[in-house]
Design an enzyme around this catalytic site. Structure first.
Site, PDB file in Angstrom:
ATOM      1  N   ASN A  18       3.152   4.460  -2.547  1.00 20.20           N
ATOM      2  CA  ASN A  18       2.041   5.399  -2.767  1.00 20.20           C
ATOM      3  C   ASN A  18       0.785   4.985  -2.007  1.00 20.20           C
ATOM      4  OD1 ASN A  18       3.862   6.331  -4.618  1.00 20.20           O
ATOM      5  ND2 ASN A  18       2.505   6.195  -6.387  1.00 20.20           N
ATOM      6  N   HIS A  69      -4.402  -0.678  -7.174  1.00 27.56           N
ATOM      7  CA  HIS A  69      -5.000   0.526  -6.586  1.00 27.56           C
ATOM      8  C   HIS A  69      -6.325   0.168  -5.946  1.00 27.56           C
ATOM      9  CE1 HIS A  69      -2.521   2.571  -9.814  1.00 27.56           C
ATOM     10  NE2 HIS A  69      -2.041   3.018  -8.686  1.00 27.56           N
ATOM     11  N   SER A 114      -2.398   1.024  -0.210  1.00 26.53           N
ATOM     12  CA  SER A 114      -3.517   0.851   0.734  1.00 26.53           C
ATOM     13  C   SER A 114      -3.879  -0.612   0.860  1.00 26.53           C
ATOM     14  CB  SER A 114      -4.752   1.617   0.246  1.00 26.53           C
ATOM     15  OG  SER A 114      -4.503   2.997   0.248  1.00 26.53           O
ATOM     16  N   ASP A 140       1.400  12.187 -10.321  1.00 26.94           N
ATOM     17  CA  ASP A 140       1.210  10.743 -10.278  1.00 26.94           C
ATOM     18  C   ASP A 140       0.397  10.280 -11.499  1.00 26.94           C
ATOM     19  OD1 ASP A 140       1.279   8.286  -8.853  1.00 26.94           O
ATOM     20  OD2 ASP A 140      -0.701   8.666  -7.983  1.00 26.94           O
ATOM     21  N   ASP A 192       2.901   7.124 -16.744  1.00 28.62           N
ATOM     22  CA  ASP A 192       2.328   5.778 -16.684  1.00 28.62           C
ATOM     23  C   ASP A 192       1.966   5.320 -18.091  1.00 28.62           C
ATOM     24  OD1 ASP A 192       0.923   3.489 -16.379  1.00 28.62           O
ATOM     25  OD2 ASP A 192      -0.622   4.313 -15.067  1.00 28.62           O
TER      26      ASP A 192
END
Ligand code: 13P
Length: 288
Positions: free
Chosen positions: A234, A181, A215, A80, A102
């Protein structure tokens, strides 16, 4: 064992998403895989560069192999947020199923060039590649005390997404649609920009789309995003919070306890709880 692409195609056809659950410790893996086995869900285990540096690339691959064989479950391993071709090459050589480059902070041209290099190397070895266009504005799992502001210029631009996908030939594309994130202190993040997702989907067609920063994202938005065309989601912060919070409480409440196999099972259960909710939300139970 069928490849990750088979399950991503199944997700696209049947309208569910596959969870990527990040880990850096074996107890977390036990919790993630244990729940996936119970729910008969395909899963992706994720390690960032930091997580895999700690755990070990070869160790993560060996663990995936043991667990796949033991449970006969489609468990895939993704590197990741790889930041360089060199690191992703190491992960591919070690035996990862999937890698994510990324380059979202780089100018588009440079992002395209390095992603192409990764795709060329990965595809020769049958490894699936995720690219990223548009910035999330955050790097790691954090709890934001202030309301999180999504910068409009960071959102994925549909034309850039189309150009990126065509030129690089990536298998999956991570998008910036108001996701980030970490979570807001309230525990519920701002709404996703589903209008942006629809526009990207309309341009990019059948490419598999990935939602990072799963999340804290409002559950109705996740359901709608899956309907529009997100095939992979994710999750990290919620797992870290559950695991660390549980350990912190267990050790504080019982300072004499020093035996890991006595205090770790509860931490494992807290991870299972998160995975249970996410697999339910993503609709991936029973899809093996
Ligand atoms: P969260 O930490 O917000 O769950 O995001 C995880 C992620 O996107 C890993 O790539």
């Amino acid at each position: 064992m069928k490849k990750a692409r088979y399950y991503l195609e199944k997700a696209q056809k049947e309208g569910f998403a596959i969870g990527q659950f990040n880990f850096s410790d074996f107890t977390q893996v036990k919790g993630i895989v244990g729940k996936a086995v119970e729910l008969k869900s395909p899963i992706i285990l994720g390690t960032s560069e930091g997580e895999s540096n700690f755990f070990g690339l070869e160790e993560a691959v060996a663990l995936r192999d043991v667990l796949r064989k033991k449970f006969n479950l489609p468990i895939f391993l993704n590197l990741d947020h790889g930041k360089s071709f060199e690191y992703l090459k190491q992960a591919i050589d070690a035996g990862y199923d999937m890698v994510h480059f990324d380059g979202s902070k780089l100018p588009l041209e440079e992002n395209i060039e390095i992603t192409k290099q990764v795709v060329k190397y990965a595809h020769k070895k049958g490894v699936t590649v995720e690219g990223e266009v548009g910035r999330l504005g955050t790097d790691s799992s954090t709890i934001y005390l202030e309301k999180f502001e999504i910068k409009e210029e960071y959102l994925t631009k549909p034309d850039e997404a189309l150009r990126f996908v065509k030129e690089t030939k990536v298998d999956l594309l991570a998008v910036s649609i108001g996701n980030f994130h970490g979570i807001e202190a309230s525990g519920i993040d701002p709404n996703l920009r589903l209008d942006v997702l629809r526009a990207v989907k309309a341009k990019t067609g059948n490419i598999f789309l990935v939602l990072h920063g799963g999340s804290g994202t409002p559950e109705d938005d996740i359901k709608e995003a899956i309907k529009i065309g997100i095939e992979k989601i994710n999750i990290n912060t919620e797992l870290r919070l559950a695991f660390s919070g549980n350990l912190r409480r267990a050790l504080n409440n019982n300072p004499e306890e020093i035996t890991p196999y006595k205090f770790l099972p509860d931490a494992q259960k807290s991870v299972e709880g998160v995975v249970n909710r996410k697999i339910g939300l993503f609709g991936s139970a029973g899809r093996v």
